[in-house]
Scaffold this motif. Structure first.
Motif, PDB file in Angstrom:
ATOM      1  N   SER A  39       0.807  -1.227   0.000  1.00  0.00           N
ATOM      2  CA  SER A  39       0.000   0.000   0.000  1.00  0.00           C
ATOM      3  C   SER A  39       0.839   1.276   0.000  1.00  0.00           C
ATOM      4  CB  SER A  39      -0.945   0.004   1.206  1.00  0.00           C
ATOM      5  OG  SER A  39      -0.210  -0.083   2.419  1.00  0.00           O
ATOM      6  N   GLY A  40       2.006   1.242   0.650  1.00  0.00           N
ATOM      7  CA  GLY A  40       2.833   2.438   0.738  1.00  0.00           C
ATOM      8  C   GLY A  40       3.449   2.886  -0.566  1.00  0.00           C
ATOM      9  N   TRP A  41       3.422   2.028  -1.596  1.00  0.00           N
ATOM     10  CA  TRP A  41       4.025   2.361  -2.884  1.00  0.00           C
ATOM     11  C   TRP A  41       2.996   2.669  -3.975  1.00  0.00           C
ATOM     12  CZ3 TRP A  41       8.749   3.713  -4.246  1.00  0.00           C
ATOM     13  CH2 TRP A  41       9.829   3.364  -3.428  1.00  0.00           C
ATOM     14  N   LYS A  42       1.747   2.343  -3.761  1.00  0.00           N
ATOM     15  CA  LYS A  42       0.767   2.416  -4.847  1.00  0.00           C
ATOM     16  C   LYS A  42       0.585   3.832  -5.397  1.00  0.00           C
ATOM     17  CE  LYS A  42      -1.826  -1.678  -3.430  1.00  0.00           C
ATOM     18  NZ  LYS A  42      -1.468  -2.509  -4.615  1.00  0.00           N
ATOM     19  N   SER A  43       0.586   4.831  -4.532  1.00  0.00           N
ATOM     20  CA  SER A  43       0.396   6.206  -5.011  1.00  0.00           C
ATOM     21  C   SER A  43       1.562   6.664  -5.877  1.00  0.00           C
ATOM     22  CB  SER A  43       0.207   7.163  -3.829  1.00  0.00           C
ATOM     23  OG  SER A  43       1.382   7.244  -3.042  1.00  0.00           O
ATOM     24  N   THR A  49      11.367   8.956   2.042  1.00  0.00           N
ATOM     25  CA  THR A  49      10.758  10.272   1.835  1.00  0.00           C
ATOM     26  C   THR A  49       9.934  10.235   0.558  1.00  0.00           C
ATOM     27  OG1 THR A  49      12.548  11.188   0.461  1.00  0.00           O
ATOM     28  CG2 THR A  49      12.809  11.348   2.869  1.00  0.00           C
ATOM     29  N   PRO A  50       8.889  11.055   0.467  1.00  0.00           N
ATOM     30  CA  PRO A  50       8.099  11.106  -0.769  1.00  0.00           C
ATOM     31  C   PRO A  50       8.944  11.451  -1.992  1.00  0.00           C
ATOM     32  CG  PRO A  50       6.900  12.172   1.006  1.00  0.00           C
ATOM     33  CD  PRO A  50       8.287  11.885   1.538  1.00  0.00           C
ATOM     34  N   SER A  51       9.947  12.305  -1.828  1.00  0.00           N
ATOM     35  CA  SER A  51      10.757  12.726  -2.977  1.00  0.00           C
ATOM     36  C   SER A  51      11.568  11.572  -3.546  1.00  0.00           C
ATOM     37  CB  SER A  51      11.687  13.874  -2.585  1.00  0.00           C
ATOM     38  OG  SER A  51      10.948  15.030  -2.242  1.00  0.00           O
ATOM     39  N   TRP A  52      12.269  10.834  -2.677  1.00  0.00           N
ATOM     40  CA  TRP A  52      13.065   9.714  -3.168  1.00  0.00           C
ATOM     41  C   TRP A  52      12.181   8.638  -3.787  1.00  0.00           C
ATOM     42  CZ3 TRP A  52      17.831   9.165  -4.582  1.00  0.00           C
ATOM     43  CH2 TRP A  52      18.832   9.964  -4.031  1.00  0.00           C
ATOM     44  N   ARG A  53      11.049   8.342  -3.172  1.00  0.00           N
ATOM     45  CA  ARG A  53      10.153   7.320  -3.704  1.00  0.00           C
ATOM     46  C   ARG A  53       9.581   7.745  -5.055  1.00  0.00           C
ATOM     47  NH1 ARG A  53       7.762   3.459   0.186  1.00  0.00           N
ATOM     48  NH2 ARG A  53       8.979   3.553   2.114  1.00  0.00           N
ATOM     49  N   THR A  54       9.194   9.017  -5.159  1.00  0.00           N
ATOM     50  CA  THR A  54       8.635   9.523  -6.418  1.00  0.00           C
ATOM     51  C   THR A  54       9.667   9.447  -7.532  1.00  0.00           C
ATOM     52  OG1 THR A  54       7.137  11.037  -5.267  1.00  0.00           O
ATOM     53  CG2 THR A  54       7.642  11.542  -7.572  1.00  0.00           C
ATOM     54  N   MET A  55      10.886   9.896  -7.241  1.00  0.00           N
ATOM     55  CA  MET A  55      11.918   9.946  -8.261  1.00  0.00           C
ATOM     56  C   MET A  55      12.328   8.550  -8.729  1.00  0.00           C
ATOM     57  SD  MET A  55      15.743  11.499  -7.915  1.00  0.00           S
ATOM     58  CE  MET A  55      17.049  10.807  -8.904  1.00  0.00           C
ATOM     59  N   VAL A  56      12.563   7.649  -7.778  1.00  0.00           N
ATOM     60  CA  VAL A  56      13.029   6.317  -8.146  1.00  0.00           C
ATOM     61  C   VAL A  56      11.967   5.587  -8.959  1.00  0.00           C
ATOM     62  CG1 VAL A  56      13.723   4.073  -7.278  1.00  0.00           C
ATOM     63  CG2 VAL A  56      14.631   6.134  -6.220  1.00  0.00           C
ATOM     64  N   MET A  57      10.714   5.668  -8.539  1.00  0.00           N
ATOM     65  CA  MET A  57       9.653   4.997  -9.290  1.00  0.00           C
ATOM     66  C   MET A  57       9.537   5.567 -10.691  1.00  0.00           C
ATOM     67  SD  MET A  57       7.369   2.616  -9.322  1.00  0.00           S
ATOM     68  CE  MET A  57       7.090   2.165  -7.596  1.00  0.00           C
ATOM     69  N   CYS A  58       9.584   6.891 -10.805  1.00  0.00           N
ATOM     70  CA  CYS A  58       9.493   7.547 -12.114  1.00  0.00           C
ATOM     71  C   CYS A  58      10.634   7.100 -13.010  1.00  0.00           C
ATOM     72  CB  CYS A  58       9.522   9.055 -11.921  1.00  0.00           C
ATOM     73  SG  CYS A  58       9.540  10.027 -13.449  1.00  0.00           S
TER      74      CYS A  58
END
Length: 252
Positions: free
Chosen positions: A51-55, A135-144
């Motif tokens: 769930s923590g990664w879906k967004s 952090t939201p930033s690292w998760r957003t960047m890596v997934m992108c």
């Protein structure tokens, strides 16, 4: 540590990690692309995430679907704990893969030539559960970035000490920075338009066929063909045109 994200494990390859020190005029990853007979084409992203990664997958899917040549749609994942590839689509997974050094892996399979037949994205919660990366930033960047690799995109810049270019396809020590590296930029969309400017007589999108795959450890990735202080590229050749290219960005 400042590792820039990514690690691409490409089953049969997509995009070899080329380490450069300046922004690339072109950042196609080895000419690898999905075969298709029309544009825009729709690529399925299999959601095998907690769930923590879906967004973050939802944001990446929306960002990349702004391209004029491709759309992505999130579907139920079909993978297992090892994030095995599924023909004709991209499987996206997270797990505590261990203190193996990598933050993220992007894989694409080439069944022959330059056509991608499958892709996988893996994000390593062993590191994302730490204060540095949780952090939201690292998760957003890596997934992108990892999802972008499965389309055939390379990095625009691999020198993480340079100023941010405002794209997730850029190495950085700080995804936020004066200019955030959280989403694609216009150069990424332009490069996708170039990569997919031609049409093919057949399609590898949504097709069902066996694809080569590699594991989560260095021992399974084959021969190292490129090296820098923050990332490596490995190629495993299965013969008859089947290869797996692994793009690794090391955490420290």
């Amino acid at each position: 540590m400042r590792m820039k994200l990514l690690a691409a494990a490409l089953t049969a390859a997509a995009a070899t990690l080329t380490f450069t020190t300046s922004a690339q005029a072109s950042h196609s990853w080895g000419g690898y692309h999905w075969a298709r007979t029309s544009n825009p084409f729709t690529l399925q992203l299999g959601d095998n995430l907690s769930s923590g990664w879906k967004s973050y997958l939802s944001t990446a899917s929306s960002d990349w679907s702004s391209s004029s040549v491709l759309d992505t749609t999130i579907v139920t994942g079909q993978s297992n704990n090892s994030c095995r590839a599924t023909s004709g689509r991209v499987e996206v997974c997270n797990r505590t893969y261990g203190n193996n050094g990598w933050l993220g892996l992007a894989s694409i399979s080439l069944s022959s030539g330059t056509h991608i037949s499958s892709g996988t994205v893996k994000v390593n919660d062993t590191y994302f559960n730490t204060s540095t990366y949780n952090t939201p930033s690292w998760r957003t960047m890596v997934m992108c970035q990892e999802v972008g690799h499965t389309f055939g995109l390379d990095h625009q810049d691999t020198n993480q000490t340079n100023a941010n270019l405002g794209t997730c396809m850029d190495y950085t020590n700080n995804p936020d920075g004066p200019l955030s590296n959280l989403h694609p930029n216009s150069h990424d969309y332009d490069e996708l338009s170039t990569i997919y400017s031609h049409l093919d007589s057949t399609s590898t999108v949504g097709q069902s066929a066996a694809v080569p795959t590699v594991g989560n450890s260095k021992a399974s990735w084959g021969k190292r063909v490129a090296h820098s202080s923050h990332g490596d590229t490995f190629v495993r050749d299965f013969g008859k045109g089947d290869k797996v290219i692994t793009f690794v960005i090391w955490a420290s």
